[in-house]
Structures are given as C-alpha cells and as structure tokens.
Design an enzyme around this catalytic site. Structure first.
Site, PDB file in Angstrom:
ATOM      1  N   ASN A 240       6.383  30.276  58.752  1.00 33.42           N
ATOM      2  CA  ASN A 240       7.167  30.976  57.734  1.00 33.42           C
ATOM      3  C   ASN A 240       8.574  30.403  57.593  1.00 33.42           C
ATOM      4  OD1 ASN A 240       7.636  32.276  60.384  1.00 33.42           O
ATOM      5  ND2 ASN A 240       9.008  33.612  59.253  1.00 33.42           N
ATOM      6  N   HIS A 241       9.035  29.611  58.566  1.00 31.57           N
ATOM      7  CA  HIS A 241      10.358  28.989  58.463  1.00 31.57           C
ATOM      8  C   HIS A 241      10.300  27.606  57.824  1.00 31.57           C
ATOM      9  CE1 HIS A 241      13.339  31.612  60.533  1.00 31.57           C
ATOM     10  NE2 HIS A 241      12.233  32.180  60.972  1.00 31.57           N
ATOM     11  N   ASP A 667      24.815  27.887  45.383  1.00 29.04           N
ATOM     12  CA  ASP A 667      24.998  26.433  45.541  1.00 29.04           C
ATOM     13  C   ASP A 667      23.627  25.770  45.495  1.00 29.04           C
ATOM     14  OD1 ASP A 667      25.846  23.876  46.196  1.00 29.04           O
ATOM     15  OD2 ASP A 667      25.941  24.299  48.342  1.00 29.04           O
ATOM     16  N   GLU A 678      27.857  26.266  38.177  1.00 29.20           N
ATOM     17  CA  GLU A 678      26.972  27.133  38.949  1.00 29.20           C
ATOM     18  C   GLU A 678      27.538  28.549  39.001  1.00 29.20           C
ATOM     19  OE1 GLU A 678      25.080  23.948  42.151  1.00 29.20           O
ATOM     20  OE2 GLU A 678      27.010  24.896  42.560  1.00 29.20           O
TER      21      GLU A 678
END
Length: 755
Positions: A240-241, A667, A678
């Site tokens: 999951n990481h 970012d 942004e």
C-alpha cells in the site's frame, strides 16, 4: 547415633522446605515482574499503533476531500484540466508516453568527479552486489543510473502477470520478506544472514519497501537490480506504500527530492509508473498465496489475475470508469459552452515552468482517459477477442511507440507550448479506460486489509481503507482455490511475525526497531518443498543486544509516551472543552473516570487510558483532577523547545503533517515550491467549494502576501508561516493583515477537518 541421624534428617528436610518456599517466592515474584513488563510492552505497543493508524485515517480523509473537490469542480479551460490531472495524477498524458519512449537518462552526464557505484546494462550479479556494498558505505547512485535502472525495471515488470507463480522445484528454498520501510540495515542483514539472491535461493519481497525510513531509494535500487539479474528467482509484490499519494505524507517524496534535487521530479514520475506495474501477489506451488495486506469476502483471484493493474495508479483515489464517463460528459459540455470565447488569464505573475499547456486538435476529444492496456499475459484483449502471444507483444510494442508529437520539455519560464491530444479512437484502441469500481476495490482489499479474530468481514475503520477479515473468510478463500495458507505483511508485530486463523494466516514484518530501537524484532520466513514455514528472527541494530529487557521496554515506553503527550498537547483545546462539559459545577475538577471518558471521546485512539493514567497524570487528590493545571503541565515540555505561544504551537502540532501533505499535493510537479500558477488553480478549487467569491487579482494579492521573500513561489516554510501568522492574529483577537490570508486559513481549517 540414632537420635543424631534423626536430627540431621529433620534439619535437612527443613532446609529443603525453606529452599522450596524461597524458590516458589522467587518464581512468583519473577512471574509478576514479567507480567508487569509484558503489560507495559503491550500498552506501549497500543500507543504506537493507535497513533500510526490515526495518521493513516487523516491521510485517507485528506485525499477524500481533495478527490471530492476535483470531482465536483468544472475546469473552465484546458490549463485547469491539466492541472487537476497533475494534482492527483489521475491520468497519463501524451507527455508521459513520449518521455517513456525517449531515454531521458542518456542526456545526463556522469562527471569524472563522481565516486559512487557505476552500472552497465544488462546487469550482472557483481553489479547488484557492488550496489549493496556502496549503499552500506553511504554512497549515492548517480541520477543517470537511477533512471536507467527504472527504465529497465519497467520493461521487465510489464512482462509479468498480476500474480507471479513460483515453484520450489527449482530452488532449495524460498525466502519471503515483509515490510522494509526504507530501513536499509534490515535488508543488508537479511542478505548477510540468509545469503545473497542466486539461482538456488529465491526471494519474494512483499511490498512496503519505501516511506518512514531514510534509505527508501537505496532499497528500491537494490531490489530492482537483483530482480533484473535474477528475473526468475527474485520477485516483488506491491504494497500500500508503493503509491505516490501515500508517499506525499510518509516521506518518500521528500527523500527523493532531497537526494536528487535536479532530476528528482523525473525520478518520481518514473517511480510512480513502476509502482503501478508491480505484481499484486505471488503464488508458491499453487498452495501458498503471498500478498501484502489480506483478503475480503469479495476477493476474486481470477479477477485480480486479469485486471489491468497499472490502471490502479493509487488506492487512495478511486477514479473509476463510471466517474470518468461523467467527467468526460461534463468536460465536453463545458468546452462547448466556452469554445466560442476563451476566458483570458489575467495572472500577471510568472507561470509555472512545470505546468504544460496545450490545446486540443481539431478531431481530438476534450478529455482523455487514464491508463494503458496491459501487456501482461493475463490481460484481457479488447472486445473479448483472443490475441496470440505474438499479437499481444506487437500490441504492447505499438503502445510503447505513441504517435503524438511534443514540444520541448520542460517548458521555458513564461513560454506556453501546445500539443495535440490523441483522438478518441487512439485512446479506445489503447485500452485507456480507467478501472471499474469492482477492480479498484479488489486491489484496495489485498493491499490494505488486516485479519481479525472474529468471524465475518467488516470495514477497516482503524486504517480508513480495506477491511478486517475473519477466520471464516480465510477458510472460504483457501477452500475455493485449494490453498494451504496465506502469507501477508502490512502490520508490525513485536516478534516480527504472527500466526492467526488457526495458523492459516502468517504475518511477516521485516523492519526491526520500527517504532523505536528495541520496539520489535524483524523476521522472514523460509519455505522448502514441504511448504513448512521456518521463521527467522533478528535485530539489525546492535544497540538492542546490549540492553536488558527492562531497559529496552523502558526506552520504548518513554518514546511512546512522548509521542502521546505531543498528541495530547495538539488537542489541548478540544480536551479543555470536553473537560468543561463534564465539570458541571465549574469547580475546575473532574473525576478520573471522567478524564478517561473525555480522553477517548476527543482522541478516539482506543487506548487503555486507566492503565496509562499513572504515566500521564502525575498528581490527583481524592480521585479528582485539576484539569487546567494538568493541561498547563502538558504544554510546558513542548513550550520549552519552541518560543511560540501555546495556542499557536498547539495548532502547528495538530496540523503540521496535514499541512505538509496539502503542500505536496498542491506542489503537483514536486519542485519543492508552490508556483503561483499552482496556487491560483488550487485556490479556485477551494473557493468554488467554499462559495467564496474572489477575483483573479485577489488571488494574485494573496499569493504575493504569502510569498514573503518575493522570489515568485511559495516554499514549505512560507506556507507554514502564513498559517502560523493567521492563527496568531486570531488568537490575539486582531484582524489579519490580509483578509485573503484569513480566508485561506479558514479554507485550510475546513480542509483539515473535512469529512
């Protein structure tokens, strides 16, 4: 003679009796001593896990909020649409395809002054071994070699099925390792103790290679190198990481940008793509299933085997085919509405050099779909047609060579480049549809789920994703697919491993000292032809071996309590409000039972607060607690390290992780700065959600006011400072220097508390 002998026997018997009594007393004392130590250890463990899972819940809520904003925001132009795609990395633009085709690492020069390891391809075993040694000596791999290695890794992963199949017939044993989380010492120790990968020694690494530790990049490079050297004996599963949105919070994104400032953005983009292509599971002898998290009552291995895994860009963001079609229709209607007259961009400050602007060609659709068709052997051909292996290979090759032409990249400051979008036929031919909701849920369940002792299957509310599955769910899956047992990782265990569900589920965790030095052992499991698991435990940190059990537990307990006190301090205001509710007579005192109830009501950590009370509450009279004094004492430790008033420091402690995650989401190009473009796009997203009417000039003024050093962009310190200044003005009851900043903080607060 007789009486003397009798006296000796009686004296000897009394001595033996006293010895037995002494032994019993010592044994009783030792058992109580060990029981108290075990109670302290378990309590400490609960603190660490509760805080960890609380952070994961915040992560899920934060990304759910941003996903909600994106799904309910209608872009007014192509520039905004591209920005939204970049923010949550939903899709793969023509730029990505072109960058894959071009070997961008070839233009990077390796200077003669470089003293790190060198790589040449195809890799040999000596290269991979030398890489391990170089990283052990704290050397850094050059960006050219990193990108080259990622390019070769991707080419290899594309050829693999979703579920790898491994046999014990071809190797002496198969070693399965769990989470490493950026701890290079553990990986090196495993290789030292178990041996380096070779044709006779197969390895399976079960996900979560990155985040939290400081050497995630090095671990990936070593694992990828050995996988290329031994493609049949070295296997990786996705965890999951291995998810770029999770990496925003837990450190991997920051690590890459710090180690590779010039080429970090490109490396992160390549890694995001590589993560999507990692296999989902491994099957040993068709009997042992290895996956990262677990299963659910809906887990379907046949569906997992044939879905296009690279479409699951992130398990944090459910961008499904159904949603995609709605967005496409909405975008098309919006484009038709604004096609006659494009809205001018009044932004006067420098444009982001990372945000690519393009306009669609005459025959191009206004939105495009994410992902690409899988080239794995288990991928389904379009329209249900069966393709020969040669046809599949040709199809994969065709997809690797896109037809779109691109302008130079990156875009020069203040310069806008335009490129055509592919036609609808191109996207459909490439199978670029997003995954279905069912496919996405299947992947989320196997990456995020945890076992439980109760029967059934329920939502994993502790982590905020996946499910809890009981013994009956495990048994049903094993019977359905004729399996013997499951091996999973995902959870830190004190001994490095744990059996559950009648030894049908084995959890392996390979990052020793995960929470603190001495907190847990690491472990891996070895399987021979009989498939009997042989567990090997270890401690990679030498300091641990020099500590007694009591010293080790005391050290870990101190670290856990320090982290808990910081969390309590971060919620001081909420705790004070809850205490006042229970102090009906406004005496300033509450019972310790009310203190326990208030703690759980505010923090919701599920901790044994009564057991923790002696460590957290130093003084109380007549079973009553003077809560204001207690909160003041709680703040002293934090205030002694920071020269900031209590309310401000509390706000920063409570929100810093979320604020840093928000900063990295905004970012979108991972430059380490929020460009003014942004900022403008994100602000429009927020203001649309909050129904705040603000002009483009007002957004410009807001950006300039946060850009304290006037360098044209906002860094993390300026971002946090703006939050601190507004919190300070609110705490002092004074109006903010800028109404726009005040509005910004209101939106940030709503974001942090969203859903």
């Amino acid at each position: 003679m007789g009486s003397g002998t009798s006296a000796q026997h009686r004296f000897g018997f009394q001595n033996a009796e006293n010895a037995f009594k002494a032994a019993a007393l010592i044994q009783r004392w030792y058992r109580r001593y060990m029981a108290r130590l075990e109670m302290r250890r378990r309590c400490t463990w609960s603190i660490f896990q509760s805080i960890e899972y609380s952070g994961q819940q915040d992560q899920v809520k934060l990304h759910d909020f941003f996903s909600y904003l994106v799904d309910h925001f209608t872009p007014s132009n192509d520039n905004e649409r591209v920005f939204l795609n970049h923010m949550l990395a939903e899709g793969r633009s023509p730029l990505d395809f072109e960058m894959e085709k071009c070997h961008d690492y070839e233009s990077i020069e390796v200077l003669d002054s470089y003293r790190g390891p060198h790589l040449s391809f195809p890799l040999l075993a000596d290269h991979a071994t030398a890489l391990v040694e170089a990283f052990r000596l704290k050397q850094k791999l050059h960006a050219r070699y990193v990108l080259n290695l990622l390019h070769e890794t991707r080419k290899h992963l594309i050829q693999l099925p979703n579920i790898n199949r491994v046999s014990t017939c071809y190797s002496e044993e198969i070693t399965v390792c769990g989470d490493l989380h950026g701890q290079l010492d553990d990986l090196i120790f495993i290789f030292y103790k178990n041996g380096l990968p070779c044709p006779e020694r197969t390895y399976v690494f079960n996900g979560d290679f990155v985040d939290r530790g400081q050497d995630s990049v090095e671990i990936l490079m070593v694992l990828f190198a050995f996988m290329l050297v031994y493609p049949k004996e070295f296997h990786l599963n996705r965890g999951n990481h291995e998810d770029h949105m999770v990496n925003l919070r837990y450190g991997f994104t920051k690590e890459v940008m710090q180690k590779y400032k010039t080429h970090g953005k490109t490396i992160l983009k390549r890694l995001q793509d590589v993560f999507c292509w990692l296999p989902l599971a491994t099957l040993i002898d068709e009997k042992v299933l290895i996956l990262h998290g677990g299963v659910s009552d809906m887990t379907d291995l046949e569906l997992l085997a044939k879905l296009d895994r690279h479409k699951i860009v992130s398990t944090m963001r459910c961008k499904t085919r159904e949603k995609q079609d709605k967005v496409a229709e909405k975008g098309k209607a919006e484009q038709e509405r604004t096609s006659s007259a494009r809205r001018p961009c009044p932004w006067l400050l420098p444009q982001s050099s990372s945000l690519l602007s393009w306009t669609p060609g005459p025959s191009s659709p206004r939105t495009y779909r994410a992902g690409r068709s899988s080239s794995t052997p288990c991928a389904l051909p379009p329209e249900g047609k069966k393709l020969s292996p040669q046809a599949q290979a040709q199809r994969s090759l065709d997809l690797e060579l896109p037809r779109w032409q691109l302008a130079d990249y990156p875009v020069a400051l203040g310069k806008q480049e335009f490129l055509p979008l592919p036609s609808e036929a191109d996207w459909e031919a490439g199978g670029l549809l997003a995954p279905t909701l069912e496919e996405w849920k299947q992947v989320v369940d196997i990456l995020w789920s945890d076992p439980m002792t109760q029967e059934g299957c329920k939502a994993n509310t502790v982590r905020g994703a996946g499910c809890y599955f009981g013994p009956n769910v495990t048994e049903k899956l094993l019977q359905k697919y004729n399996l013997q047992f499951l091996i999973r990782s995902h959870e830190c265990k004190p001994e490095g491993y744990e059996f559950c569900h009648s030894r049908k589920v084995l959890t392996i965790f390979s990052a020793s000292n995960y929470y603190e030095v001495g907190s847990n052992k690491g472990a891996y499991v070895k399987l021979g032809p009989a498939l009997s698991p042989h567990i090997v435990q270890y401690q990679a940190n030498k300091t641990t071996h020099m500590l007694t059990m009591r010293q080790r537990i005391s050290r870990v307990e101190e670290s856990a309590l320090r982290a808990l006190r910081e969390m309590l301090f971060a919620h001081s205001s909420d705790l004070l409000t809850e205490f006042k509710k229970r102090d009906v007579d406004t005496t300033g005192l509450i019972t310790l039972s009310d203190w326990v109830a208030a703690m759980e009501s505010v923090l919701q950590l599920g901790l044994p607060w009564r057991m923790l009370r002696p460590q957290l509450v130093s003084s109380s009279t007549d079973n009553m607690l003077e809560y204001k004094s207690w909160l003041e004492d709680l703040a002293k430790e934090q205030l002694s390290r920071e020269n900031i008033q209590s309310s401000l420091l509390e706000a920063l402690y409570r929100n810093r992780s979320n604020l840093e995650t928000i900063f990295r989401i905004i970012d979108s190009d991972h430059s380490g700065f929020i460009s003014l473009d942004e900022f403008r796009q994100t602000w429009k997203l927020f203001s649309s959600h909050m129904n705040i009417d603000i002009s483009e000039d007002g957004i410009c003024d807001l950006a300039r006011s946060i850009d304290f050093n006037k360098d044209g962009h906002i860094d993390i310190n300026e971002f946090l400072e703006a939050f601190r200044l507004v919190e300070q003005s609110c705490a002092e009851g004074e109006p903010s220097h800028s109404p726009s900043i005040s509005n910004a903080t209101d939106i940030a607060s709503s974001t942090l508390d969203a859903h």
